[in-house]
Design a protein around this motif. Structure first.
Motif, PDB file in Angstrom:
ATOM      1  N   ILE A 182      51.775  23.507 -21.333  1.00 11.42           N
ATOM      2  CA  ILE A 182      51.432  23.611 -22.756  1.00 11.42           C
ATOM      3  C   ILE A 182      50.018  24.165 -22.918  1.00 11.42           C
ATOM      4  O   ILE A 182      49.773  25.067 -23.736  1.00 11.42           O
ATOM      5  CB  ILE A 182      51.557  22.238 -23.456  1.00 11.42           C
ATOM      6  CG1 ILE A 182      53.034  21.831 -23.522  1.00 11.42           C
ATOM      7  CG2 ILE A 182      50.939  22.270 -24.860  1.00 11.42           C
ATOM      8  CD1 ILE A 182      53.316  20.511 -24.214  1.00 11.42           C
ATOM      9  N   GLU A 185      50.162  27.955 -22.206  1.00 13.28           N
ATOM     10  CA  GLU A 185      50.910  28.731 -23.204  1.00 13.28           C
ATOM     11  C   GLU A 185      50.146  28.778 -24.533  1.00 13.28           C
ATOM     12  O   GLU A 185      49.894  29.849 -25.085  1.00 13.28           O
ATOM     13  CB  GLU A 185      52.319  28.140 -23.417  1.00 13.28           C
ATOM     14  CG  GLU A 185      53.257  28.406 -22.243  1.00 13.28           C
ATOM     15  CD  GLU A 185      54.706  27.985 -22.483  1.00 13.28           C
ATOM     16  OE1 GLU A 185      55.539  28.263 -21.628  1.00 13.28           O
ATOM     17  OE2 GLU A 185      55.007  27.365 -23.536  1.00 13.28           O
ATOM     18  N   GLU A 201      40.595  21.018 -16.758  1.00 12.67           N
ATOM     19  CA  GLU A 201      41.696  20.503 -15.942  1.00 12.67           C
ATOM     20  C   GLU A 201      41.159  19.487 -14.936  1.00 12.67           C
ATOM     21  O   GLU A 201      40.179  19.745 -14.242  1.00 12.67           O
ATOM     22  CB  GLU A 201      42.413  21.669 -15.245  1.00 12.67           C
ATOM     23  CG  GLU A 201      43.367  21.288 -14.132  1.00 12.67           C
ATOM     24  CD  GLU A 201      44.476  20.320 -14.541  1.00 12.67           C
ATOM     25  OE1 GLU A 201      45.192  20.593 -15.508  1.00 12.67           O
ATOM     26  OE2 GLU A 201      44.609  19.267 -13.870  1.00 12.67           O
ATOM     27  N   GLY A 270      50.349  16.043 -20.878  1.00  9.58           N
ATOM     28  CA  GLY A 270      51.679  15.571 -20.521  1.00  9.58           C
ATOM     29  C   GLY A 270      52.402  14.920 -21.685  1.00  9.58           C
ATOM     30  O   GLY A 270      51.863  14.810 -22.795  1.00  9.58           O
ATOM     31  N   VAL A 348      59.844  27.886 -16.020  1.00 12.77           N
ATOM     32  CA  VAL A 348      59.218  29.137 -16.478  1.00 12.77           C
ATOM     33  C   VAL A 348      58.024  28.804 -17.372  1.00 12.77           C
ATOM     34  O   VAL A 348      58.135  27.966 -18.273  1.00 12.77           O
ATOM     35  CB  VAL A 348      60.213  30.012 -17.275  1.00 12.77           C
ATOM     36  CG1 VAL A 348      59.545  31.310 -17.729  1.00 12.77           C
ATOM     37  CG2 VAL A 348      61.459  30.324 -16.455  1.00 12.77           C
TER      38      VAL A 348
HETATM   39  P1  NAD Z   1      51.851  19.141 -17.775  1.00 13.61           P
HETATM   40  O1  NAD Z   1      52.233  17.965 -16.966  1.00 13.61           O
HETATM   41  O2  NAD Z   1      52.489  20.458 -17.532  1.00 13.61           O
HETATM   42  O3  NAD Z   1      50.281  19.401 -17.633  1.00 13.61           O
HETATM   43  C1  NAD Z   1      49.334  18.426 -17.919  1.00 13.61           C
HETATM   44  C2  NAD Z   1      48.044  18.824 -17.230  1.00 13.61           C
HETATM   45  O4  NAD Z   1      47.007  17.988 -17.685  1.00 13.61           O
HETATM   46  C3  NAD Z   1      48.095  18.688 -15.716  1.00 13.61           C
HETATM   47  O5  NAD Z   1      47.617  19.885 -15.149  1.00 13.61           O
HETATM   48  C4  NAD Z   1      47.186  17.507 -15.427  1.00 13.61           C
HETATM   49  O6  NAD Z   1      46.542  17.595 -14.172  1.00 13.61           O
HETATM   50  C5  NAD Z   1      46.200  17.617 -16.575  1.00 13.61           C
HETATM   51  N1  NAD Z   1      45.528  16.379 -16.927  1.00 13.61           N
HETATM   52  C6  NAD Z   1      46.047  15.135 -17.006  1.00 13.61           C
HETATM   53  N2  NAD Z   1      45.093  14.256 -17.419  1.00 13.61           N
HETATM   54  C7  NAD Z   1      43.965  14.971 -17.628  1.00 13.61           C
HETATM   55  C8  NAD Z   1      42.658  14.651 -18.076  1.00 13.61           C
HETATM   56  N3  NAD Z   1      42.325  13.407 -18.397  1.00 13.61           N
HETATM   57  N4  NAD Z   1      41.751  15.651 -18.193  1.00 13.61           N
HETATM   58  C9  NAD Z   1      42.077  16.932 -17.876  1.00 13.61           C
HETATM   59  N5  NAD Z   1      43.308  17.295 -17.444  1.00 13.61           N
HETATM   60  C10 NAD Z   1      44.243  16.330 -17.325  1.00 13.61           C
HETATM   61  O7  NAD Z   1      52.021  18.664 -19.294  1.00 13.61           O
HETATM   62  P2  NAD Z   1      52.031  19.488 -20.652  1.00 13.61           P
HETATM   63  O8  NAD Z   1      51.425  20.825 -20.453  1.00 13.61           O
HETATM   64  O9  NAD Z   1      51.462  18.576 -21.667  1.00 13.61           O
HETATM   65  O10 NAD Z   1      53.576  19.665 -20.922  1.00 13.61           O
HETATM   66  C11 NAD Z   1      54.409  18.509 -21.131  1.00 13.61           C
HETATM   67  C12 NAD Z   1      55.817  18.781 -20.727  1.00 13.61           C
HETATM   68  O11 NAD Z   1      56.416  19.715 -21.594  1.00 13.61           O
HETATM   69  C13 NAD Z   1      55.910  19.310 -19.325  1.00 13.61           C
HETATM   70  O12 NAD Z   1      56.629  18.384 -18.563  1.00 13.61           O
HETATM   71  C14 NAD Z   1      56.668  20.579 -19.419  1.00 13.61           C
HETATM   72  O13 NAD Z   1      57.729  20.617 -18.516  1.00 13.61           O
HETATM   73  C15 NAD Z   1      57.190  20.632 -20.843  1.00 13.61           C
HETATM   74  N6  NAD Z   1      56.954  21.995 -21.334  1.00 13.61           N
HETATM   75  C16 NAD Z   1      57.639  23.013 -20.751  1.00 13.61           C
HETATM   76  C17 NAD Z   1      57.402  24.315 -21.145  1.00 13.61           C
HETATM   77  C18 NAD Z   1      58.140  25.420 -20.465  1.00 13.61           C
HETATM   78  O14 NAD Z   1      59.135  25.148 -19.816  1.00 13.61           O
HETATM   79  N7  NAD Z   1      57.724  26.656 -20.618  1.00 13.61           N
HETATM   80  C19 NAD Z   1      56.467  24.587 -22.111  1.00 13.61           C
HETATM   81  C20 NAD Z   1      55.773  23.536 -22.670  1.00 13.61           C
HETATM   82  C21 NAD Z   1      56.035  22.239 -22.268  1.00 13.61           C
END
Ligand code: NAD
Ligand code: FAD
Length: 464
Positions: A182, A185, A201, A270, A348
């Motif tokens: 997210i 994107e 990150e 997340g 993806v």
């Molecule tokens: P994610 O798990 O992809 O990424 C979260 C990121 O935040 C990780 O890199 C993690 O290390 C980091 N993080 C965690 N705690 C932190 C902190 N305190 N400080 C800084 N960084 C920290 O989660 P997301 O991007 O929120 O997406 C959520 C879900 O939605 C995912 O499981 C994903 O599969 C789904 N999603 C999928 C798509 C796609 O398929 N294209 C697009 C958007 C979301």
């Protein structure tokens, strides 16, 4: 008193729930789907996959027109952003999709029970003051944003993905907490539209869990595009005030504090399973340590007649994973058998270029002690990619050293999300790298990069 009875009540109309409901109705079951939102389609259609892809697509076009048209010999006389119209377009895409599910429900004679569903007993669901009897219940209530302790998401200045899809103006400074899917994107969207975006990150690379080489390449490419990264860093506080948001950052391992200021902060660390007010305690449905509904391999919970699928159970939080579980579960309820190979669920990331993967990463193969060969081929050496002016990235295929069976594929490059499909299908049928290499691929296409990567597994790529 129960006011109506069904073979199946699905709670939640996201990609897991609505697909399960449709497949069950196709198989002759009397089905209802409970949804508390005003529109069907869940997170994916309303505030997830679909609106984000609309914004990614329009911002990509805007950025291309602004940044590269001139070098391709296209004079536009100036490119201007009309954000309200771009947002209206995004909303119209969402509306068309959610209305589409309403149409499909009518076509398949599925009742939409409007309101929040609560399981009150085995085979009984309450919705808006009425109790409905059913033979089976499927929990498909999805997931919700996971916040950070002490950081209040107001959806105005400190936003989740939902607020980031509704900003009224392009922020000058935007901080994205989390370099996952997210963050990258939506960070890309606002960066293309003119924001100065900094991604903070926690770990030392973006896109945790993906193949190491892809993560490195992605970091390089996104940096070149203008995204700023603060890796191995955590945000310890973010406070919204009149003039923006004041943040405090610290090295992940601890150390000196750093202050930052932003107009908008996006929290993207997340998502968590959503089971609020569902009545799980009343009927004794067990959850795991992360609040996800516990199921066996057949999506059964510990309570007879209650099943669960999608983001609310373990596994990747992806729409197509939820959909496949919905289909397989409906067929199992019909007495058929089915299974999902979780190793073959593609992922993806819809940035530019896209990032796509299936199967195992090099790191996973090394850890499991599996001997493998890697074949890699860059888009730079592909005629079509050059003609399209899209030469960043590569395809990497990992194959078993002895049998040549493909074990994983990792792509960063143009149309990666489309290119991965060939490899997913191949892997479903146990393809070898040689099978892909011997398959005729049309010229000139981006698919030829997949073929060349398959040839490279055996060191015989032609165009390098
Ligand atoms: P994610 O798990 O992809 O990424 C979260 C990121 O935040 C990780 O890199 C993690 O290390 C980091 N993080 C965690 N705690 C932190 C902190 N305190 N400080 C800084 N960084 C920290 O989660 P997301 O991007 O929120 O997406 C959520 C879900 O939605 C995912 O499981 C994903 O599969 C789904 N999603 C999928 C798509 C796609 O398929 N294209 C697009 C958007 C979301
Ligand atoms: P959901 O889609 O979350 O649907 C659950 C539904 O249940 C919701 O509508 C909710 O209102 C309803 N509900 C909950 N409790 C109740 C109740 N008690 N009674 C009635 N209704 C209830 N995945 C991809 O594969 N590709 C992508 O490109 C992608 N992009 C994303 C972008 C963003 C910004 C986000 C946030 C997510 C994205 N995802 C993507 C993830 C994807 O949206 C989810 O994996 C998917 O929606 C999960 O489907 P689901 O059916 O399990 O649940």
């Amino acid at each position: 008193m129960a006011s109506s009875s069904y073979d199946l009540i699905v709670i939640g109309s996201g990609p897991g729930g609505y697909v399960c409901a449709i497949r069950a109705a196709q198989l002759g079951m009397k089905v209802a789907c409970v949804e508390k939102r005003d529109t069907l389609g869940g997170t994916c259609l309303n505030v997830g996959c679909i609106p984000s892809k609309a914004m990614l697509s329009t911002s990509e076009k805007y950025h291309e027109a602004e940044a590269s048209f001139e070098s391709l010999g296209i004079k536009t006389g100036g490119v201007n952003l009309d954000l309200p119209t771009m947002m209206k377009y995004k909303d119209s895409v969402v509306e068309a999709n959610t209305k589409g599910i309403e149409f499909l429900f009518k076509k398949n004679k599925i009742d939409w029970l409007k309101g929040a569903g609560k399981i009150v007993a085995k085979g009984q669901v309450d919705v808006a003051g009425k109790t409905y009897d059913t033979k089976n219940i499927v929990i498909a209530t999805g997931s919700d944003v996971a916040g950070l302790p002490g950081i209040e998401i107001d959806e105005k200045k400190i936003v989740s993905s939902t607020g980031a899809l509704e900003l009224k103006e392009v922020p000058k400074e935007m901080v994205v907490i989390g370099g996952g899917v997210i963050g990258l994107e939506l960070g890309s969207v606002w960066s293309r539209l003119g924001a100065n975006v900094t991604v903070v990150e926690f770990v030392d690379q973006i896109l945790p869990g993906m193949d190491g080489e892809i993560r490195k390449e992605a970091g390089k490419i996104f940096k070149k595009q203008g995204l700023n990264f603060k890796l191995s860093t955590k945000v310890t506080s973010a406070k919204a005030g009149k003039s923006g948001v004041n943040l405090t950052l610290e090295a992940a391992a601890g150390g000196d504090e750093e202050k930052m200021k932003a107009d908008i902060v996006l929290v993207a660390v997340g998502r968590k399973a959503y089971t609020d007010s569902l009545g799980l305690d009343t009927v004794g449905v067990e959850t795991d340590e992360r609040g996800r509904v516990k199921t066996d391999a057949h999506f059964k919970t510990n309570v007879d007649g209650i099943y669960a699928i999608g983001d609310v159970i373990a596994g990747p939080m992806l729409a197509h994973k939820a959909e496949d579980e919905g289909v397989v579960l409906a067929e199992m309820l019909d007495g058929q058998s089915g299974h999902i190979d979780y190793n073959l669920i593609p992922g993806v990331v819809y940035t530019w270029p896209e990032v796509a993967n299936v199967g195992q990463t090099e790191e996973q193969l090394k850890e499991a002690g599996i001997a493998y060969k890697a074949g890699k081929f860059p888009f730079m050496a592909n005629g079509r990619a050059r003609a399209m002016n899209m030469v960043d990235g590569f395809v990497k295929i990992l194959a078993d050293a002895k049998t040549d069976r493909v074990l994983g594929c990792h792509i960063i490059g143009p149309e990666a999300g489309t290119l991965i499909a060939e490899v997913v299908l191949g892997m479903e049928f146990g393809t070898s790298a040689e099978d892909i290499a011997r398959t005729c691929h049309a010229h000139p296409t981006l698919e030829e990069v997949v073929k060349e990567a398959a040839l490279a597994v055996d060191g015989r790529e032609i165009h390098m």
